[in-house]
Design a protein around this motif. Sequence first.
Motif, PDB file in Angstrom:
ATOM      1  N   ALA A  30       0.825  -1.206   0.000  1.00  0.00           N
ATOM      2  CA  ALA A  30       0.000   0.000   0.000  1.00  0.00           C
ATOM      3  C   ALA A  30       0.864   1.263   0.000  1.00  0.00           C
ATOM      4  N   VAL A  31       1.962   1.248   0.769  1.00  0.00           N
ATOM      5  CA  VAL A  31       2.867   2.404   0.768  1.00  0.00           C
ATOM      6  C   VAL A  31       3.490   2.593  -0.605  1.00  0.00           C
ATOM      7  N   ALA A  32       3.882   1.516  -1.245  1.00  0.00           N
ATOM      8  CA  ALA A  32       4.477   1.620  -2.581  1.00  0.00           C
ATOM      9  C   ALA A  32       3.508   2.267  -3.563  1.00  0.00           C
ATOM     10  N   ALA A  33       2.242   1.841  -3.518  1.00  0.00           N
ATOM     11  CA  ALA A  33       1.252   2.420  -4.429  1.00  0.00           C
ATOM     12  C   ALA A  33       0.980   3.887  -4.097  1.00  0.00           C
ATOM     13  N   GLY A  34       0.832   4.191  -2.825  1.00  0.00           N
ATOM     14  CA  GLY A  34       0.510   5.562  -2.447  1.00  0.00           C
ATOM     15  C   GLY A  34       1.631   6.547  -2.753  1.00  0.00           C
ATOM     16  N   ILE A  35       2.890   6.183  -2.537  1.00  0.00           N
ATOM     17  CA  ILE A  35       4.002   7.098  -2.773  1.00  0.00           C
ATOM     18  C   ILE A  35       4.194   7.364  -4.260  1.00  0.00           C
ATOM     19  N   VAL A  36       3.995   6.350  -5.081  1.00  0.00           N
ATOM     20  CA  VAL A  36       4.123   6.568  -6.528  1.00  0.00           C
ATOM     21  C   VAL A  36       3.041   7.527  -7.017  1.00  0.00           C
ATOM     22  N   VAL A  37       1.813   7.366  -6.540  1.00  0.00           N
ATOM     23  CA  VAL A  37       0.740   8.276  -6.939  1.00  0.00           C
ATOM     24  C   VAL A  37       1.000   9.676  -6.408  1.00  0.00           C
ATOM     25  N   ARG A  38       1.566   9.780  -5.206  1.00  0.00           N
ATOM     26  CA  ARG A  38       1.860  11.096  -4.628  1.00  0.00           C
ATOM     27  C   ARG A  38       2.890  11.853  -5.447  1.00  0.00           C
ATOM     28  N   VAL A  89      -5.704  11.297  -3.641  1.00  0.00           N
ATOM     29  CA  VAL A  89      -5.581  10.205  -4.605  1.00  0.00           C
ATOM     30  C   VAL A  89      -4.592   9.151  -4.110  1.00  0.00           C
ATOM     31  N   ALA A  90      -3.516   9.586  -3.455  1.00  0.00           N
ATOM     32  CA  ALA A  90      -2.539   8.627  -2.929  1.00  0.00           C
ATOM     33  C   ALA A  90      -3.155   7.749  -1.843  1.00  0.00           C
ATOM     34  N   LEU A  91      -3.917   8.356  -0.924  1.00  0.00           N
ATOM     35  CA  LEU A  91      -4.581   7.566   0.117  1.00  0.00           C
ATOM     36  C   LEU A  91      -5.574   6.594  -0.488  1.00  0.00           C
ATOM     37  N   ALA A  92      -6.289   7.046  -1.522  1.00  0.00           N
ATOM     38  CA  ALA A  92      -7.250   6.163  -2.174  1.00  0.00           C
ATOM     39  C   ALA A  92      -6.549   4.994  -2.863  1.00  0.00           C
ATOM     40  N   ALA A  93      -5.414   5.279  -3.490  1.00  0.00           N
ATOM     41  CA  ALA A  93      -4.678   4.201  -4.157  1.00  0.00           C
ATOM     42  C   ALA A  93      -4.137   3.196  -3.152  1.00  0.00           C
ATOM     43  N   ALA A  94      -3.642   3.684  -2.008  1.00  0.00           N
ATOM     44  CA  ALA A  94      -3.130   2.776  -0.981  1.00  0.00           C
ATOM     45  C   ALA A  94      -4.248   1.927  -0.391  1.00  0.00           C
ATOM     46  N   ALA A  95      -5.393   2.540  -0.134  1.00  0.00           N
ATOM     47  CA  ALA A  95      -6.531   1.775   0.394  1.00  0.00           C
ATOM     48  C   ALA A  95      -7.001   0.745  -0.619  1.00  0.00           C
ATOM     49  N   PHE A 106      -7.133  -3.210  -0.022  1.00  0.00           N
ATOM     50  CA  PHE A 106      -8.392  -3.952  -0.190  1.00  0.00           C
ATOM     51  C   PHE A 106      -8.202  -5.121  -1.143  1.00  0.00           C
ATOM     52  N   ALA A 107      -7.391  -4.937  -2.192  1.00  0.00           N
ATOM     53  CA  ALA A 107      -7.158  -6.013  -3.143  1.00  0.00           C
ATOM     54  C   ALA A 107      -6.419  -7.176  -2.495  1.00  0.00           C
ATOM     55  N   LEU A 108      -5.634  -6.930  -1.462  1.00  0.00           N
ATOM     56  CA  LEU A 108      -4.869  -7.984  -0.815  1.00  0.00           C
ATOM     57  C   LEU A 108      -5.588  -8.616   0.363  1.00  0.00           C
ATOM     58  N   ASP A 109      -6.360  -7.824   1.115  1.00  0.00           N
ATOM     59  CA  ASP A 109      -6.939  -8.360   2.346  1.00  0.00           C
ATOM     60  C   ASP A 109      -8.310  -7.787   2.666  1.00  0.00           C
ATOM     61  N   GLY A 110      -9.070  -7.402   1.688  1.00  0.00           N
ATOM     62  CA  GLY A 110     -10.432  -6.941   1.922  1.00  0.00           C
ATOM     63  C   GLY A 110     -10.482  -5.617   2.676  1.00  0.00           C
ATOM     64  N   SER A 111     -11.533  -5.481   3.497  1.00  0.00           N
ATOM     65  CA  SER A 111     -11.749  -4.218   4.222  1.00  0.00           C
ATOM     66  C   SER A 111     -10.672  -3.972   5.273  1.00  0.00           C
ATOM     67  N   ASP A 112     -10.241  -5.028   5.950  1.00  0.00           N
ATOM     68  CA  ASP A 112      -9.154  -4.853   6.908  1.00  0.00           C
ATOM     69  C   ASP A 112      -7.878  -4.384   6.211  1.00  0.00           C
ATOM     70  N   GLY A 113      -7.632  -4.938   5.047  1.00  0.00           N
ATOM     71  CA  GLY A 113      -6.462  -4.520   4.273  1.00  0.00           C
ATOM     72  C   GLY A 113      -6.579  -3.077   3.796  1.00  0.00           C
ATOM     73  N   ALA A 114      -7.813  -2.659   3.457  1.00  0.00           N
ATOM     74  CA  ALA A 114      -8.005  -1.270   3.038  1.00  0.00           C
ATOM     75  C   ALA A 114      -7.720  -0.303   4.180  1.00  0.00           C
ATOM     76  N   LEU A 115      -8.171  -0.642   5.378  1.00  0.00           N
ATOM     77  CA  LEU A 115      -7.902   0.216   6.526  1.00  0.00           C
ATOM     78  C   LEU A 115      -6.414   0.243   6.853  1.00  0.00           C
ATOM     79  N   LEU A 116      -5.787  -0.930   6.798  1.00  0.00           N
ATOM     80  CA  LEU A 116      -4.350  -0.980   7.054  1.00  0.00           C
ATOM     81  C   LEU A 116      -3.579  -0.207   5.990  1.00  0.00           C
ATOM     82  N   GLY A 117      -3.981  -0.354   4.744  1.00  0.00           N
ATOM     83  CA  GLY A 117      -3.296   0.356   3.662  1.00  0.00           C
ATOM     84  C   GLY A 117      -3.428   1.864   3.786  1.00  0.00           C
ATOM     85  N   ALA A 118      -4.628   2.338   4.154  1.00  0.00           N
ATOM     86  CA  ALA A 118      -4.825   3.779   4.324  1.00  0.00           C
ATOM     87  C   ALA A 118      -4.014   4.315   5.506  1.00  0.00           C
TER      88      ALA A 118
END
Length: 371
Positions: free
Chosen positions: A282-290, A302-308, A312-324
């Motif tokens: 999630a950090v990798a995705a968010g920093i590239v978008v930033r 947009v970076a927070l949305a990309a990380a979430a 979510f793609a890796l671990d569902g809703s819990d993964g989205a919260l962790l990614g954000a």
Amino acid sequence: MTNQPYGAYDPYQEPYRAPQQPQQPQGHAGPQGYAEPQGHAGPQGYAEPQGHAGPQGHAGPQGYAEPQGYAEPYADQQYTQQWQGQTWDTRLQPPVAEAPAVPAPAPAQAPVAADGYGPATLGGNSRLTAAQRARAEGRSPIIEPGIQPAALTAVLGLLLAGGAALGTYALLVPLVLLQGLTAAGWFRLNGMWPARQGIALGFLAALAADVALLVSDRSPAAILGTLGVWVLLSLVLQLRSHADPDERMYGLTATVVAAALAVTAGGHLAADASAVTVGTVAVAAGIVVRALPLPTPVSVVVALAAAAGAGFALDGSDGALLGAGAALCALIGHRVASYDYPSRFVHFTAGVALPLAAAAPAVWIVPRLTG
């Protein structure tokens, strides 16, 4: 009179440029009845031929005879310092016109290369950095690392994710690299370079924390204990320094913070392997978008949305919260690495490492908060 040898330069051989006086005719008697043959007119209007024999045959300093009883016109100046070099009369020189003052140009803008750094300069700096241009133009001291450090952050994040999936010791290799970049980047971000002792202390603190985590079965208490010991060690070393008090305090602060950040990055080792995988991706995705060329508020959202979305793609809703959560901490580290005219070295050390180091607490805390 001078002490120069015969044939040396005689200032009386140059034409005298004093105000013109009527010259006496040839053979005119001087002030003491001394006949003045045709020759060069001296400063008082009488001729001084070389080699002239006086009435008594007494040889003068220049080889001509001086009659006895002849009063020298410069007798009162025989003990004063005389100018022996070529000279001129300033009254006959034309006045020198002063050149008009020319206003100095405003500095020209250096062209910007594709990597954001200007070309080589003649003032000693190999390149004119974007930070130097911003300082000269009075612009904001916040200069973001850019797309290249963001890409390196993404690569390092993916290495951490892959190492966590493979096992604890596979995770240690990219983690140690992350901790070294964090310690070095923090000292350079604070303008302290070279600071080998402080960087070594911070890096050793991180290694000690990693060993303590492995020995204690990845207990978070090992991180806190290592931090306490290293704060005391840094304090003792700074007290032994012979630098000024202000400089010692500044070095102590930088050393403690560098050690704290490097040790905090070891939180990836204390967290669960699945959480490390989700958080670092999630950090990798968010920093590239930033790093994309977007307005700052839009880029952050947009970076927070990309990380979430990546979480979510890796671990569902819990993964989205962790990614954000991990991306939010990473953006704080990204902002810190952008502060106060950072250099290229800062961008490629602190700009790469601080987002992942700052995300480590979220990787460990968020899964425990969500149950």
